[in-house]
Motif scaffolding. Structure first.
Motif, PDB file in Angstrom:
ATOM      1  N   THR A 164      -9.017  -1.822   7.632  1.00  0.00           N
ATOM      2  CA  THR A 164      -8.888  -0.501   7.023  1.00  0.00           C
ATOM      3  C   THR A 164     -10.286   0.074   6.853  1.00  0.00           C
ATOM      4  O   THR A 164     -11.258  -0.676   6.799  1.00  0.00           O
ATOM      5  CB  THR A 164      -8.249  -0.617   5.618  1.00  0.00           C
ATOM      6  OG1 THR A 164      -8.920  -1.658   4.903  1.00  0.00           O
ATOM      7  CG2 THR A 164      -6.774  -0.922   5.692  1.00  0.00           C
ATOM      8  N   MET A 202     -20.120 -10.944   0.451  1.00  0.00           N
ATOM      9  CA  MET A 202     -20.201 -10.977  -1.019  1.00  0.00           C
ATOM     10  C   MET A 202     -20.501 -12.416  -1.407  1.00  0.00           C
ATOM     11  O   MET A 202     -19.807 -13.322  -0.956  1.00  0.00           O
ATOM     12  CB  MET A 202     -18.853 -10.564  -1.641  1.00  0.00           C
ATOM     13  CG  MET A 202     -18.445  -9.138  -1.338  1.00  0.00           C
ATOM     14  SD  MET A 202     -16.677  -8.791  -1.688  1.00  0.00           S
ATOM     15  CE  MET A 202     -16.621  -9.007  -3.450  1.00  0.00           C
ATOM     16  N   VAL A 239     -12.400  -8.252  -5.623  1.00  0.00           N
ATOM     17  CA  VAL A 239     -11.975  -8.784  -4.325  1.00  0.00           C
ATOM     18  C   VAL A 239     -10.592  -8.220  -4.011  1.00  0.00           C
ATOM     19  O   VAL A 239      -9.688  -8.316  -4.844  1.00  0.00           O
ATOM     20  CB  VAL A 239     -11.916 -10.331  -4.339  1.00  0.00           C
ATOM     21  CG1 VAL A 239     -11.395 -10.863  -3.008  1.00  0.00           C
ATOM     22  CG2 VAL A 239     -13.289 -10.911  -4.643  1.00  0.00           C
TER      23      VAL A 239
HETATM   24  C1  HEC Z   1     -14.227   2.757   0.315  1.00  0.00           C
HETATM   25  C2  HEC Z   1     -13.924   1.400  -0.081  1.00  0.00           C
HETATM   26  C3  HEC Z   1     -14.845   0.251   0.299  1.00  0.00           C
HETATM   27  C4  HEC Z   1     -16.203   0.217   0.376  1.00  0.00           C
HETATM   28  C5  HEC Z   1     -17.199   1.340   0.163  1.00  0.00           C
HETATM   29  C6  HEC Z   1     -16.550  -1.155   0.710  1.00  0.00           C
HETATM   30  N1  HEC Z   1     -15.425  -1.918   0.842  1.00  0.00           N
HETATM   31 FE1  HEC Z   1     -15.355  -3.916   1.235  1.00  0.00          FE
HETATM   32  N2  HEC Z   1     -13.312  -3.850   1.280  1.00  0.00           N
HETATM   33  C7  HEC Z   1     -12.546  -2.722   1.050  1.00  0.00           C
HETATM   34  C8  HEC Z   1     -11.142  -3.067   1.227  1.00  0.00           C
HETATM   35  C9  HEC Z   1      -9.963  -2.091   1.087  1.00  0.00           C
HETATM   36  C10 HEC Z   1     -11.094  -4.435   1.552  1.00  0.00           C
HETATM   37  C11 HEC Z   1      -9.847  -5.279   1.834  1.00  0.00           C
HETATM   38  C12 HEC Z   1      -9.271  -5.033   3.198  1.00  0.00           C
HETATM   39  C13 HEC Z   1     -10.151  -5.557   4.247  1.00  0.00           C
HETATM   40  O1  HEC Z   1     -10.184  -6.774   4.468  1.00  0.00           O
HETATM   41  O2  HEC Z   1     -10.839  -4.732   4.857  1.00  0.00           O
HETATM   42  C14 HEC Z   1     -12.480  -4.897   1.558  1.00  0.00           C
HETATM   43  C15 HEC Z   1     -12.856  -6.195   1.783  1.00  0.00           C
HETATM   44  C16 HEC Z   1     -14.163  -6.676   1.727  1.00  0.00           C
HETATM   45  C17 HEC Z   1     -14.537  -8.082   1.811  1.00  0.00           C
HETATM   46  C18 HEC Z   1     -13.563  -9.250   1.857  1.00  0.00           C
HETATM   47  C19 HEC Z   1     -13.219  -9.621   0.411  1.00  0.00           C
HETATM   48  C20 HEC Z   1     -12.223  -8.662  -0.229  1.00  0.00           C
HETATM   49  O3  HEC Z   1     -12.629  -7.886  -1.129  1.00  0.00           O
HETATM   50  O4  HEC Z   1     -11.064  -8.673   0.161  1.00  0.00           O
HETATM   51  C21 HEC Z   1     -15.899  -8.134   1.762  1.00  0.00           C
HETATM   52  C22 HEC Z   1     -16.765  -9.370   1.837  1.00  0.00           C
HETATM   53  C23 HEC Z   1     -16.379  -6.767   1.637  1.00  0.00           C
HETATM   54  N3  HEC Z   1     -15.290  -5.904   1.611  1.00  0.00           N
HETATM   55  C24 HEC Z   1     -17.716  -6.409   1.524  1.00  0.00           C
HETATM   56  C25 HEC Z   1     -18.173  -5.110   1.333  1.00  0.00           C
HETATM   57  C26 HEC Z   1     -19.576  -4.742   1.250  1.00  0.00           C
HETATM   58  C27 HEC Z   1     -20.750  -5.711   1.342  1.00  0.00           C
HETATM   59  C28 HEC Z   1     -19.613  -3.378   1.098  1.00  0.00           C
HETATM   60  C29 HEC Z   1     -20.808  -2.455   1.006  1.00  0.00           C
HETATM   61  C30 HEC Z   1     -21.810  -2.554   2.049  1.00  0.00           C
HETATM   62  C31 HEC Z   1     -18.234  -2.911   1.037  1.00  0.00           C
HETATM   63  N4  HEC Z   1     -17.386  -3.990   1.190  1.00  0.00           N
HETATM   64  C32 HEC Z   1     -17.860  -1.586   0.869  1.00  0.00           C
HETATM   65  C33 HEC Z   1     -13.002  -1.488   0.703  1.00  0.00           C
HETATM   66  C34 HEC Z   1     -14.343  -1.104   0.620  1.00  0.00           C
END
Ligand code: HEC
Length: 193
Positions: free
Chosen positions: A74, A127, A185
């Protein structure tokens, strides 16, 4: 004279604050050059390098990385993803790490990524929970790497590493604070208190 000088100083202070608030992405944090920068500091970058070396040794990133099964992603993480969790030690710090490979580009699908992951790898978002690092945000250290382990920057030129972008309405922390379980998470609540 003294009076004029203090007025001038106040003016400079006000314009600095205004400049910081007017960042185009609505990011109210100060630039990394300013003291007390919340993320993208030299220390954050050094730590990110050490973390990458550990992840490489554990085969969580890099040429010989272990692969999970790709799944449909996504926004903003990419079309196809693959996420691995482990508990690792970096220096004196031990904690869970979540490593997500973000795949995309023309032709990226679960099948093509499974067959030739290196061809589609766009970024590695990580993370790592560091004891006491950021108690208000569950102690996560955030970093967005390119495939080669260098740290990527946002459009404002700030390196995406550290407490990204704490206090802002955008960025890793702001978005992940909406994850269920109050653990920042999305995929599970294993680390929720
Ligand atoms: C606009 C929303 C958004 C932003 C900004 C975002 N994330 Fe996420 N992230 C998500 C979503 C939704 C998921 C779960 C779905 C997937 O696996 O993509 C996720 C999943 C992850 C996961 C797997 C663990 C989990 O939370 O399920 C990691 C590691 C992660 N993100 C790191 C980052 C990092 C590092 C940044 C910044 C550089 C970041 N994300 C910015 C929405 C975001």
């Amino acid at each position: 004279m003294k009076h004029i000088r203090s007025n001038l100083l106040a003016l400079v202070a006000v314009s600095l604050v205004t400049a910081a608030c007017a960042a185009p992405d609505g990011n109210t944090e100060r630039s990394p050059q300013a003291s007390g920068a919340p993320f993208g500091t030299a220390e954050d970058l050094r730590y990110a390098q050490a973390l990458w070396q550990h992840l490489r040794q554990l085969r969580l990133v890099g040429k010989n990385a272990i692969h999970g099964t790709p799944y449909t992603g996504t926004h903003p993480h990419g079309a196809i993803l693959d996420t691995l969790d482990a508990v690792i030690r970096v220096g004196h710090e031990t904690g869970p790490v979540i490593v997500k490979r973000n795949y995309g580009g023309q032709g990226a699908s679960k099948a093509t990524v499974a067959n030739t992951p290196e061809r589609y790898l766009k970024a590695v978002t990580v993370m790592f929970k560091r004891p006491g690092y950021d108690p208000l945000n569950r102690d996560w250290f955030w970093v967005k790497y390119a495939a080669d382990g260098s740290v990527l920057k946002n459009p404002e030129g700030m390196a995406l590493v550290g407490r990204v972008a704490k206090g802002s309405t955008k960025g890793c922390i702001a978005c992940h604070r909406t994850a269920p379980g109050d653990d920042l998470v999305f995929n599970h609540d294993r680390y929720a208190r």
